[in-house]
Design a protein around this motif. Structure first.
Motif, PDB file in Angstrom:
ATOM      1  N   UNK A 239       0.852  -1.185   0.000  1.00  0.00           N
ATOM      2  CA  UNK A 239       0.000   0.000   0.000  1.00  0.00           C
ATOM      3  C   UNK A 239       0.888   1.236   0.000  1.00  0.00           C
ATOM      4  N   UNK A 240       0.722   2.067  -1.020  1.00  0.00           N
ATOM      5  CA  UNK A 240       1.474   3.312  -1.135  1.00  0.00           C
ATOM      6  C   UNK A 240       0.518   4.483  -0.982  1.00  0.00           C
ATOM      7  N   UNK A 241       0.913   5.431  -0.152  1.00  0.00           N
ATOM      8  CA  UNK A 241       0.113   6.618   0.059  1.00  0.00           C
ATOM      9  C   UNK A 241       0.491   7.674  -0.969  1.00  0.00           C
ATOM     10  N   UNK A 242      -0.457   8.034  -1.826  1.00  0.00           N
ATOM     11  CA  UNK A 242      -0.219   9.059  -2.840  1.00  0.00           C
ATOM     12  C   UNK A 242      -0.665  10.397  -2.261  1.00  0.00           C
ATOM     13  N   UNK A 243       0.227  11.381  -2.195  1.00  0.00           N
ATOM     14  CA  UNK A 243      -0.160  12.653  -1.586  1.00  0.00           C
ATOM     15  C   UNK A 243      -1.211  13.384  -2.415  1.00  0.00           C
ATOM     16  N   UNK A 244      -1.883  14.325  -1.776  1.00  0.00           N
ATOM     17  CA  UNK A 244      -2.895  15.121  -2.463  1.00  0.00           C
ATOM     18  C   UNK A 244      -2.250  15.896  -3.609  1.00  0.00           C
ATOM     19  N   UNK A 245      -2.927  16.039  -4.759  1.00  0.00           N
ATOM     20  CA  UNK A 245      -2.346  16.792  -5.873  1.00  0.00           C
ATOM     21  C   UNK A 245      -2.191  18.268  -5.515  1.00  0.00           C
ATOM     22  N   UNK A 246      -1.238  18.911  -6.173  1.00  0.00           N
ATOM     23  CA  UNK A 246      -0.936  20.318  -5.922  1.00  0.00           C
ATOM     24  C   UNK A 246      -1.113  21.121  -7.209  1.00  0.00           C
ATOM     25  N   UNK A 247      -1.361  22.416  -7.060  1.00  0.00           N
ATOM     26  CA  UNK A 247      -1.320  23.346  -8.195  1.00  0.00           C
ATOM     27  C   UNK A 247      -0.241  24.384  -7.889  1.00  0.00           C
ATOM     28  N   UNK A 248       0.523  24.719  -8.929  1.00  0.00           N
ATOM     29  CA  UNK A 248       1.705  25.567  -8.760  1.00  0.00           C
ATOM     30  C   UNK A 248       1.481  26.931  -9.381  1.00  0.00           C
ATOM     31  N   UNK A 249       2.161  27.929  -8.813  1.00  0.00           N
ATOM     32  CA  UNK A 249       2.124  29.282  -9.336  1.00  0.00           C
ATOM     33  C   UNK A 249       3.127  29.439 -10.468  1.00  0.00           C
ATOM     34  N   UNK A 250       3.050  30.568 -11.153  1.00  0.00           N
ATOM     35  CA  UNK A 250       4.109  30.971 -12.058  1.00  0.00           C
ATOM     36  C   UNK A 250       5.302  31.449 -11.221  1.00  0.00           C
ATOM     37  N   UNK A 251       6.509  31.534 -11.796  1.00  0.00           N
ATOM     38  CA  UNK A 251       7.663  32.010 -11.020  1.00  0.00           C
ATOM     39  C   UNK A 251       7.428  33.416 -10.469  1.00  0.00           C
ATOM     40  N   UNK A 252       7.822  33.599  -9.219  1.00  0.00           N
ATOM     41  CA  UNK A 252       7.651  34.872  -8.531  1.00  0.00           C
ATOM     42  C   UNK A 252       9.025  35.497  -8.311  1.00  0.00           C
ATOM     43  N   UNK A 253       9.139  36.774  -8.628  1.00  0.00           N
ATOM     44  CA  UNK A 253      10.411  37.481  -8.468  1.00  0.00           C
ATOM     45  C   UNK A 253      10.594  37.880  -7.014  1.00  0.00           C
ATOM     46  N   UNK A 254      11.856  37.872  -6.560  1.00  0.00           N
ATOM     47  CA  UNK A 254      12.175  38.184  -5.171  1.00  0.00           C
ATOM     48  C   UNK A 254      12.751  39.586  -5.058  1.00  0.00           C
ATOM     49  N   UNK A 255      12.645  40.123  -3.861  1.00  0.00           N
ATOM     50  CA  UNK A 255      13.389  41.328  -3.503  1.00  0.00           C
ATOM     51  C   UNK A 255      14.425  40.932  -2.463  1.00  0.00           C
ATOM     52  N   UNK A 256      15.569  41.640  -2.471  1.00  0.00           N
ATOM     53  CA  UNK A 256      16.645  41.297  -1.555  1.00  0.00           C
ATOM     54  C   UNK A 256      16.882  42.455  -0.600  1.00  0.00           C
TER      55      UNK A 256
END
Length: 401
Positions: A239-256
């Protein structure tokens, strides 16, 4: 005059439905900042839509309480929101096993045979006859020892084949052990082989309770009529536990910041489950710590820490560029890098974040064009439970919509 008593909880739920219906009756598509056309395909009348991250970013609330579906007449349609769930997937494997005869003294069919075994480096068993009564009567085949040590998964079925013996039923008991010293009962059963007028009926499979064991011991109840085994196989289940599916964002720019920290601002607080940091340079190594907060001036809370890298190994490049997050609602993210690893390069890294996937299920009514609406301050959720939206709902129906 007929009066009827309505329990308080039912009355509250009924009033809640009336309030939701009142809210829907007053809403118009123009009340929402974002409206997107929906093109329907399939038979309906229920339809489902995977909610992309862009819609999560466009909403005013992280739980999508301001999401609506309108028809061409401007009526709000009944809908449900279904959060993605992890699931368990079972896989079975069958493999042949070795078996070894177990003998008892002639005339004592109820005795449990003593075992003298050796285990080789390959894990196989070698059965040795007990020589303590060499002058006694010929030994009686009492049963069989099966070597199941090659499988680390729970055992669910044993299949046997045999020759000789009388047609009919052969009853047995079956026991399990991990050390050949202590045994636990797995119950009893029977094999069957019946022949008549050119027809044959067989029962060769034995269901097991789904527990792990290194060895099985099968003992005949009537060993004088017992057959000789010619094949044995065990089926194990994983028995393998398959994690809940995810939805991803577009790349986000950072500030430093001046002290070398990277920060990202999301449009709203969302329950983030995972993040991905783009490692733009080869041979990167960066111990990091990720923190988050839901308000601009709130205290930072630690979300995760780990080691990100992009390194060569045996002619291929290996990457570790993702971290799991606890699912807390955060609007700002902070990434602190231990510069002793060399850092993440001169340019601020891009980040993508993920939330648990959500499906929108709605009931078509009225005429097109159908529109999805989002972005209204002060909106209240009008979502129904899926079992209410689809009377007689069964989980397998969701993928058929």
């Amino acid at each position: 005059m007929i009066s009827r008593f309505i329990p308080g909880a039912c009355c509250a739920a009924f009033l809640g439905l009336l309030c939701s219906a009142s809210v829907l009756a007053q809403e118009q598509p123009g009340d929402y900042a974002l409206q997107l056309p929906l093109s329907l395909s399939g038979e309906g009348p229920w339809y489902r839509l995977d909610v992309p991250m862009a819609l999560h970013f466009a909403a005013r609330y992280g739980d999508l309480r301001d999401l609506r579906v309108f028809n061409g007449e401007g009526q709000a349609l009944a809908y449900a929101l279904v959060a993605g769930q992890g699931e368990s997937r079972d896989s079975q494997q069958e493999q042949a096993v070795k078996w070894f005869p177990l003998y008892a003294e002639q005339g004592d069919s109820s005795a449990t045979p003593s075992l003298r075994v050796q285990r080789s480096t390959s894990g196989t068993l070698i059965e040795l006859r007990d020589e303590s009564d060499s002058a006694a009567q010929p030994a009686l085949l009492r049963g069989w020892l099966l070597d199941a040590s090659a499988s680390d998964e729970p055992l669910v079925r044993l299949q046997l084949d045999w020759s000789g013996g009388q047609d009919g039923f052969q009853r047995f008991s079956i026991e399990a052990s991990d050390d050949l010293q202590s045994w636990r009962s797995l119950g009893s059963g029977q094999l069957a082989r019946l022949s008549f007028d050119g027809e044959r009926i067989e029962q060769r499979q034995i269901d097991l309770p789904g527990s792990k064991a290194r060895y099985l011991r099968l003992l005949w109840q009537s060993p004088q009529q017992a057959p000789q085994l010619t094949a044995a196989s065990l089926r194990s289940q994983r028995s393998d536990r398959v994690p809940a599916p995810l939805v991803w964002s577009q790349p986000l720019a950072a500030t430093r910041s001046p002290d070398g920290e990277y920060q990202w601002q999301l449009p709203l607080a969302l329950p983030l489950e995972r993040l991905h940091v783009e490692l733009s340079q080869a041979n990167s190594l960066a111990p990091i710590r990720v923190s988050g907060r839901s308000e601009a001036k709130g205290a930072w809370q630690s979300l995760a820490q780990g080691l990100l890298y992009r390194l060569p190994e045996k002619g291929v490049e290996i990457r570790q560029d993702e971290l799991s997050l606890p699912g807390w609602a955060v609007q700002q993210l902070r990434l602190q890098v231990d510069e002793r690893g060399g850092g993440l390069g001169s340019e601020p890294p891009q980040l993508t974040v993920a939330v648990r996937a959500t499906q929108l299920v709605f009931l078509q009514r009225g005429s097109p064009p159908y529109r999805l609406a989002l972005g209204r301050a002060g909106a209240e959720s009008t979502a129904l439970p899926l079992t209410t939206l689809i009377p007689g709902y069964q989980p397998q129906r969701l993928q058929q919509l």
